[in-house]
Design a protein around this motif. Structure first.
Motif, PDB file in Angstrom:
ATOM      1  N   HIS B 203       0.817  -1.213   0.000  1.00 22.14           N
ATOM      2  CA  HIS B 203       0.000   0.000   0.000  1.00 22.14           C
ATOM      3  C   HIS B 203       0.849   1.261   0.000  1.00 22.14           C
ATOM      4  O   HIS B 203       0.450   2.287  -0.516  1.00 22.14           O
ATOM      5  N   MET B 204       2.026   1.143   0.633  1.00 21.43           N
ATOM      6  CA  MET B 204       2.860   2.334   0.787  1.00 21.43           C
ATOM      7  C   MET B 204       3.524   2.739  -0.516  1.00 21.43           C
ATOM      8  O   MET B 204       3.641   3.920  -0.818  1.00 21.43           O
ATOM      9  N   LEU B 205       3.964   1.740  -1.281  1.00 18.41           N
ATOM     10  CA  LEU B 205       4.717   2.067  -2.493  1.00 18.41           C
ATOM     11  C   LEU B 205       3.912   2.905  -3.487  1.00 18.41           C
ATOM     12  O   LEU B 205       4.420   3.921  -3.963  1.00 18.41           O
ATOM     13  N   PRO B 206       2.663   2.514  -3.817  1.00 21.19           N
ATOM     14  CA  PRO B 206       1.929   3.376  -4.757  1.00 21.19           C
ATOM     15  C   PRO B 206       1.734   4.790  -4.231  1.00 21.19           C
ATOM     16  O   PRO B 206       1.802   5.758  -4.985  1.00 21.19           O
ATOM     17  N   LEU B 207       1.517   4.891  -2.913  1.00 19.27           N
ATOM     18  CA  LEU B 207       1.319   6.222  -2.331  1.00 19.27           C
ATOM     19  C   LEU B 207       2.575   7.072  -2.484  1.00 19.27           C
ATOM     20  O   LEU B 207       2.523   8.216  -2.962  1.00 19.27           O
ATOM     21  N   MET B 208       3.714   6.489  -2.112  1.00 15.49           N
ATOM     22  CA  MET B 208       4.970   7.247  -2.222  1.00 15.49           C
ATOM     23  C   MET B 208       5.282   7.536  -3.673  1.00 15.49           C
ATOM     24  O   MET B 208       5.816   8.588  -4.017  1.00 15.49           O
ATOM     25  N   PHE B 209       4.941   6.581  -4.501  1.00 17.21           N
ATOM     26  CA  PHE B 209       5.153   6.736  -5.930  1.00 17.21           C
ATOM     27  C   PHE B 209       4.432   7.978  -6.436  1.00 17.21           C
ATOM     28  O   PHE B 209       4.964   8.785  -7.181  1.00 17.21           O
ATOM     29  N   ARG B 210       3.199   8.125  -5.968  1.00 16.53           N
ATOM     30  CA  ARG B 210       2.401   9.267  -6.418  1.00 16.53           C
ATOM     31  C   ARG B 210       3.001  10.576  -5.907  1.00 16.53           C
ATOM     32  O   ARG B 210       3.069  11.570  -6.633  1.00 16.53           O
ATOM     33  N   TYR B 211       3.452  10.566  -4.662  1.00 12.22           N
ATOM     34  CA  TYR B 211       4.007  11.802  -4.130  1.00 12.22           C
ATOM     35  C   TYR B 211       5.358  12.131  -4.737  1.00 12.22           C
ATOM     36  O   TYR B 211       5.732  13.283  -4.864  1.00 12.22           O
ATOM     37  N   ALA B 212       6.122  11.089  -5.090  1.00 13.03           N
ATOM     38  CA  ALA B 212       7.451  11.340  -5.629  1.00 13.03           C
ATOM     39  C   ALA B 212       7.387  11.760  -7.087  1.00 13.03           C
ATOM     40  O   ALA B 212       8.282  12.432  -7.585  1.00 13.03           O
ATOM     41  N   GLY B 213       6.314  11.344  -7.778  1.00 12.44           N
ATOM     42  CA  GLY B 213       6.227  11.606  -9.204  1.00 12.44           C
ATOM     43  C   GLY B 213       5.882  13.045  -9.513  1.00 12.44           C
ATOM     44  O   GLY B 213       5.630  13.859  -8.631  1.00 12.44           O
ATOM     45  N   LYS B 214       5.885  13.347 -10.775  1.00 11.92           N
ATOM     46  CA  LYS B 214       5.660  14.725 -11.188  1.00 11.92           C
ATOM     47  C   LYS B 214       4.175  15.053 -11.285  1.00 11.92           C
ATOM     48  O   LYS B 214       3.658  15.886 -10.554  1.00 11.92           O
ATOM     49  N   SER B 215       3.488  14.415 -12.209  1.00  9.86           N
ATOM     50  CA  SER B 215       2.098  14.796 -12.439  1.00  9.86           C
ATOM     51  C   SER B 215       1.213  13.564 -12.400  1.00  9.86           C
ATOM     52  O   SER B 215       1.684  12.434 -12.495  1.00  9.86           O
ATOM     53  N   GLU B 216      -0.065  13.808 -12.254  1.00  8.01           N
ATOM     54  CA  GLU B 216      -1.038  12.725 -12.199  1.00  8.01           C
ATOM     55  C   GLU B 216      -0.959  11.869 -13.453  1.00  8.01           C
ATOM     56  O   GLU B 216      -0.957  10.641 -13.396  1.00  8.01           O
ATOM     57  N   ALA B 217      -0.833  12.527 -14.596  1.00  8.66           N
ATOM     58  CA  ALA B 217      -0.841  11.792 -15.854  1.00  8.66           C
ATOM     59  C   ALA B 217       0.353  10.851 -15.936  1.00  8.66           C
ATOM     60  O   ALA B 217       0.253   9.746 -16.472  1.00  8.66           O
ATOM     61  N   GLU B 218       1.474  11.298 -15.375  1.00 12.40           N
ATOM     62  CA  GLU B 218       2.684  10.493 -15.514  1.00 12.40           C
ATOM     63  C   GLU B 218       2.670   9.289 -14.571  1.00 12.40           C
ATOM     64  O   GLU B 218       3.235   8.259 -14.890  1.00 12.40           O
ATOM     65  N   THR B 219       2.030   9.442 -13.410  1.00 11.05           N
ATOM     66  CA  THR B 219       2.129   8.375 -12.426  1.00 11.05           C
ATOM     67  C   THR B 219       0.939   7.432 -12.430  1.00 11.05           C
ATOM     68  O   THR B 219       1.026   6.355 -11.861  1.00 11.05           O
ATOM     69  N   ALA B 220      -0.181   7.811 -13.050  1.00 10.44           N
ATOM     70  CA  ALA B 220      -1.390   6.996 -12.926  1.00 10.44           C
ATOM     71  C   ALA B 220      -1.180   5.591 -13.480  1.00 10.44           C
ATOM     72  O   ALA B 220      -1.511   4.599 -12.836  1.00 10.44           O
ATOM     73  N   LYS B 221      -0.599   5.520 -14.664  1.00 11.18           N
ATOM     74  CA  LYS B 221      -0.469   4.200 -15.292  1.00 11.18           C
ATOM     75  C   LYS B 221       0.543   3.314 -14.564  1.00 11.18           C
ATOM     76  O   LYS B 221       0.222   2.159 -14.263  1.00 11.18           O
ATOM     77  N   PRO B 222       1.745   3.843 -14.269  1.00 12.99           N
ATOM     78  CA  PRO B 222       2.668   2.988 -13.500  1.00 12.99           C
ATOM     79  C   PRO B 222       2.103   2.555 -12.154  1.00 12.99           C
ATOM     80  O   PRO B 222       2.316   1.415 -11.732  1.00 12.99           O
ATOM     81  N   THR B 223       1.341   3.462 -11.508  1.00 11.76           N
ATOM     82  CA  THR B 223       0.761   3.085 -10.218  1.00 11.76           C
ATOM     83  C   THR B 223      -0.177   1.907 -10.377  1.00 11.76           C
ATOM     84  O   THR B 223      -0.155   0.961  -9.586  1.00 11.76           O
ATOM     85  N   LEU B 224      -0.967   1.959 -11.433  1.00 11.05           N
ATOM     86  CA  LEU B 224      -1.917   0.876 -11.671  1.00 11.05           C
ATOM     87  C   LEU B 224      -1.177  -0.428 -11.938  1.00 11.05           C
ATOM     88  O   LEU B 224      -1.505  -1.482 -11.374  1.00 11.05           O
ATOM     89  N   GLU B 225      -0.141  -0.350 -12.788  1.00 12.41           N
ATOM     90  CA  GLU B 225       0.636  -1.558 -13.088  1.00 12.41           C
ATOM     91  C   GLU B 225       1.281  -2.111 -11.827  1.00 12.41           C
ATOM     92  O   GLU B 225       1.242  -3.322 -11.554  1.00 12.41           O
ATOM     93  N   LEU B 226       1.835  -1.203 -11.039  1.00  8.81           N
ATOM     94  CA  LEU B 226       2.481  -1.619  -9.800  1.00  8.81           C
ATOM     95  C   LEU B 226       1.483  -2.284  -8.869  1.00  8.81           C
ATOM     96  O   LEU B 226       1.769  -3.318  -8.260  1.00  8.81           O
ATOM     97  N   SER B 227       0.270  -1.692  -8.783  1.00  5.22           N
ATOM     98  CA  SER B 227      -0.735  -2.246  -7.880  1.00  5.22           C
ATOM     99  C   SER B 227      -1.121  -3.651  -8.310  1.00  5.22           C
ATOM    100  O   SER B 227      -1.289  -4.538  -7.471  1.00  5.22           O
TER     101      SER B 227
END
Lengths: 443, 442
Positions: B203-227
């Motif tokens: 649960h923590m990794l996607p959250l940190m991923f989102r905060y560390a990333g630049k924009s919503e568009a850039e992180t949405a897809k990797p977050t989904l894949e990671l999840s």
């Protein structure tokens, strides 16, 4: 040696024979571990050569080059140099250099151990402890020299991570499966000391990050404060490392002695005499270090090209691939000891290596960067620091009760898999990170 | 059965173990069985026709076999309320009430079926159906695209098991056994803590991923894949956990019972209904649960609006309390009897199961039906979860217990509940707020 005997008496160790033997080599668990991938080379071939000098030299060569099971990877070294000279594809240079580094890392450990035979236990132990992660250190310093601070940070972070989760996880898993019926115990005092050091290292990495997050307004001013804090923390970490060496090699030595009741038939640990002389070992060590430096330079120089052509992000290569290769020999040794239900040695390898990188290699890099005038701070980014914090905490929990079973190993391995997956999908281009770093380091 | 006999012999614990193994019972089951009562068959025996009598006995056993059966009338009332278009909050409340006894009954029926299937299949069935209610609610909420409700209710379920159920059990157990020493086997608790920590990492990794990333568009897809990758990893670890629990390290999870003979709670050893009867009932119950879950999910916003309580509070606090009521009561009863191993088995086992089985399964189901559900619970939720897991793991470090530990866990739960009570953000704005937080942080 006189003081050594005295020390033994003081501690009331009756079994000074057993202890003295191991002590005189200043062997640590890490050395024991990598010694497992060695093999006996037979001097039969060499004895036919006529001249004594040449014969000695050849025996020496054979001992050093062929003394490991990983020696099949040695041809990768000349290939890498050829590839560089004739300017093959840069990803090829990267892959060959990585392969070439694997046996070298093990050989350096072998040579320091040989030298330790001549220098007595304390200097030997010191040498072993310092050279144990020589490869990581050299790669880091070269990356620093080429101003690739993110590669330094990523590779050191990945090295800690791989030791804590991957090496430890596979060891506990394989050990657990191999000893399903037996109880697997280890001495938790040793692992506690290492965990404490790791937690201290974590604090030093966490503070600059929190500092940056807390200061929203004046980023330039914050950057110089963070740099100052990082350098102060690094010096403090080095002090802690010196204290740790003192603790490990002088005052609480018996805590770290790997308890060996190795059967006599076990030929792995039976080498007791140095196989090469002091000066030749020293020369070999210098030579090896130069080759490692050369290959490290190739690796660092071609990492972006490899990343581009393979479509894998630099962060994944530095965090996951580099450490797996650098730790291959220790990894194999640690798993083998776990199979034999000698968890103390496995833990000594994995945790000791992780503690050493976080308390010695990381601050040393910051100090070296300071001397070279590079603004490297301890602010790894959020994702990296978070993963590291989590890894340390879960490892600490795993080792709380002094027993082990395969489920613990599985959980640690899967944690590593999840973190690896995270860095695999983490496709932020390098230039972005560089500019982000620049922004903070402009001051 | 034959394959398990050598194993039992090997472990040299033939007599006591064999009895319990046969049912494939877990601590979870034992807990909810404490709410059962013996139904008397004297009423039925007067009915003349054989088949009808059998049928009625069956009915009586299933419907009236629990102390919670007073809540059964809520089920038809909920259906009636829905059909005649009563106030939607009423439908919500009645459905919630109706779900309480059903959750316990499903556990009862799986145990009955386990009598016929042997220990391994039975254990597997018990482990899987133990949190059937949560799973059904989650999947129905998923089909209605209410991803927030899914996440909240699963998170709430973990929190309530870890803090509320465990806290009240340790508290009551500590007070009831003030003079005695309360010990438990910490190895079992350690395994559960480890699995919970792994889930926390996912649960923590996607959250940190989102905060560390630049924009919503850039992180949405990797977050989904990671999840999705993390979900598969979690299912792998759950599978390994089942092997560990039911096969290789079974003795660690056997609730040690040296119960007095007078203890009638677990004294029922013969199955009271047949295999097919149990199976048919199970299917029927599941259908009713699905119906009620649909009502609950469909009316949650209306209930929230009319009661003035935020959806997050209802999903995180109210839903899990109702869903876990039966287990909760059982855990406390066993804690009173100073059988902390069973209590821990219930609370931690249930939390572990939701964290590493129901949550990833929801993600996979969402993937199959084409919904983008990731493991990125928000900051507040993930932070609460992290703290709950770590404090629980610390509480269980030394293998003993006293009421102070229970009190602290309980108060942690109250603080978290208060936090979600005052967190009055509307459901559809949750995403917008997240975006805002993210923008300011990058």
């Amino acid at each position: 040696m006189g003081s050594q005997e005295h020390w033994n008496l003081e501690n009331g160790v009756e079994d000074s024979k057993e202890l003295g033997k191991e002590n005189s080599m200043g062997r640590t668990a890490q050395n024991l571990s990598s010694s497992l991938v060695r093999k006996k080379s037979d001097p039969m071939l060499v004895s036919k050569v006529r001249f004594r000098m040449v014969r000695e030299f050849l025996a020496n060569l054979q001992e050093v080059i062929l003394g490991t099971k990983l020696c099949i990877l040695f041809p990768a070294i000349p290939l890498a140099i050829l590839a560089e000279c004739y300017s093959f594809g840069r990803p090829w240079i990267f892959a060959l250099s990585l392969l070439g580094l694997t046996p070298l890392a093990e050989r350096v450990s072998f040579l320091t151990e040989q030298i330790a035979y001549y220098t007595g236990p304390t200097v030997g132990g010191l040498l072993n402890a310092t050279c144990g992660n020589a490869t990581e250190l050299i790669i880091a310093i070269f990356a620093l020299y080429q101003r690739k601070i993110h590669v330094v940070k990523y590779s050191l972070f990945g090295s800690i991570l791989s030791n804590l989760l991957l090496v430890l996880g596979t060891s506990l898993f394989c050990g657990g499966l191999a000893n399903l019926k037996k109880e697997q115990r280890f001495d938790k005092k040793q692992s506690d000391v290492n965990m404490l050091l790791l937690l201290l290292g974590l604090l030093c990495l966490l503070l600059p990050l929190l500092f940056r997050c807390a200061v929203e307004t004046d980023i330039l001013e914050a950057a110089s404060s963070i740099l100052l804090l990082s350098r102060a923390s690094s010096i403090m970490m080095l002090v802690a490392y010196v204290a740790y060496l003192f603790f490990q090699l002088k005052t609480h030595r018996q805590l770290f002695e790997a308890q060996e009741e190795v059967d006599e038939s076990d030929d792995v640990l039976s080498e007791e005499k140095p196989v090469i002389g002091f000066w030749s070992a020293f020369i070999w060590l210098v030579g090896m270090t130069i080759i490692i430096a050369l290959l490290s330079e190739y690796v660092v120089g071609t990492i972006e090209a490899a990343s581009d052509s393979w479509g894998i992000s630099v962060s994944f290569i530095s965090v996951i691939l580099l450490p797996i290769v650098g730790n291959a020999a220790e990894h194999a040794g640690s798993v083998i000891f776990a199979f034999k239900n000698k968890l103390d040695i496995s833990l000594g390898v994995a945790l000791g290596s992780a503690a050493q990188i976080s308390m010695f290699v990381v601050p040393l890099c910051v100090v070296v960067a300071w001397i070279m005038g590079v603004n490297m701070d301890l602010d790894f980014n959020l994702l990296e620091t978070g993963s590291l914090a989590f890894s340390i905490i879960i490892t600490a929990f795993t080792l709380q009760d002094g027993t082990s079973h395969y489920m613990k190993g599985i959980v640690l391995c899967l944690c590593y898999t999840v973190i690896a997956a995270c860095f695999f999908v983490h496709k932020i281009p390098l230039s972005n990170i560089a500019t982000a770093n620049l922004k903070f380091q402009a001051a | 059965m034959a394959s398990t006999e050598p194993w039992i012999m090997e472990n040299g614990n033939i007599k006591g173990l064999g009895k319990e193994l046969r049912h494939g019972r877990t601590a979870h089951n034992m807990s909810s069985s404490s709410l059962r009562k013996k139904s008397d068959l004297s009423l039925v025996s007067k009915v003349p026709c054989g088949i009808v009598r059998l049928c009625l006995a069956n009915l009586l056993e299933v419907i009236l076999g629990t102390k919670l059966s007073v809540l059964f009338p809520a089920i038809p009332l909920a259906v009636v309320a829905e059909c005649y278009g009563f106030g939607r909050p009423w439908v919500f409340a009645l459905s919630l009430l109706g779900l309480t006894p059903l959750a316990e009954r499903v556990s009862f029926l799986t145990e009955q079926i386990a009598y016929y299937t042997g220990p391994t299949v039975g254990g597997l069935l018990n482990a899987t159906c133990g949190n059937a209610t949560e799973l059904i609610i989650a999947i129905l909420a998923l089909t209605q695209h209410k991803i927030e409700v899914v996440k909240y209710s699963l998170l709430g379920s973990i929190l309530s098991n870890l803090l509320l159920v465990l806290g009240t059990s340790l508290f009551c157990g500590g007070l009831a056994n003030l003079t005695k020493e309360q010990k438990f086997d910490r190895k079992q608790a350690d395994v559960n803590s480890l699995l919970l920590l792994l889930a926390l990492l996912c649960h923590m990794l996607p959250l940190m991923f989102r905060y560390a990333g630049k924009s919503e568009a850039e992180t949405a897809k990797p977050t989904l894949e990671l999840s999705r990758a993390s979900s598969i990893v979690m299912l792998v670890v759950y599978f390994a956990y089942l092997v560990f629990q039911l096969w290789t390290h079974r003795q660690m999870f056997e609730a040690k019972e040296e119960e007095e003979q007078g203890d009638d709670v677990t004294a029922e050893e013969a199955p009271v209904i047949g295999f097919w009867g149990g199976f048919a009932w199970l299917v029927g119950m599941t259908a009713v649960i699905a119906l009620l879950s649909e009502y609950v999910v469909g009316t949650i916003e209306d209930a929230s609006a009319s009661w003035g309580i935020s959806v997050s509070f209802i999903s995180i606090i109210l839903l899990p309390i109702v869903g876990n009521a039966a287990e909760h009561a059982g855990a406390i009863i066993f804690a009173f009897k100073n059988k902390l191993d069973i209590t821990l088995g219930v609370a931690l086992g249930s939390a572990t199961q939701i964290a590493v089985f129901v949550v990833p399964l929801s993600v996979i189901v969402a993937w199959i039906i084409g919904i983008k559900m990731d493991l990125d619970f928000n900051l507040l939720e993930t932070g609460s979860l992290a703290l709950s897991i770590i404090i629980t793991a610390f509480t269980l470090q030394d293998g003993t217990s006293h009421y102070m530990k229970g009190l602290v866990l309980l108060l942690c739960y109250i603080v978290i509940a208060a936090c979600f009570f005052v967190c009055q953000k509307p459901l559809n704005q949750a995403n917008l707020i997240n975006l805002g937080v993210q923008k300011s942080s990058t």
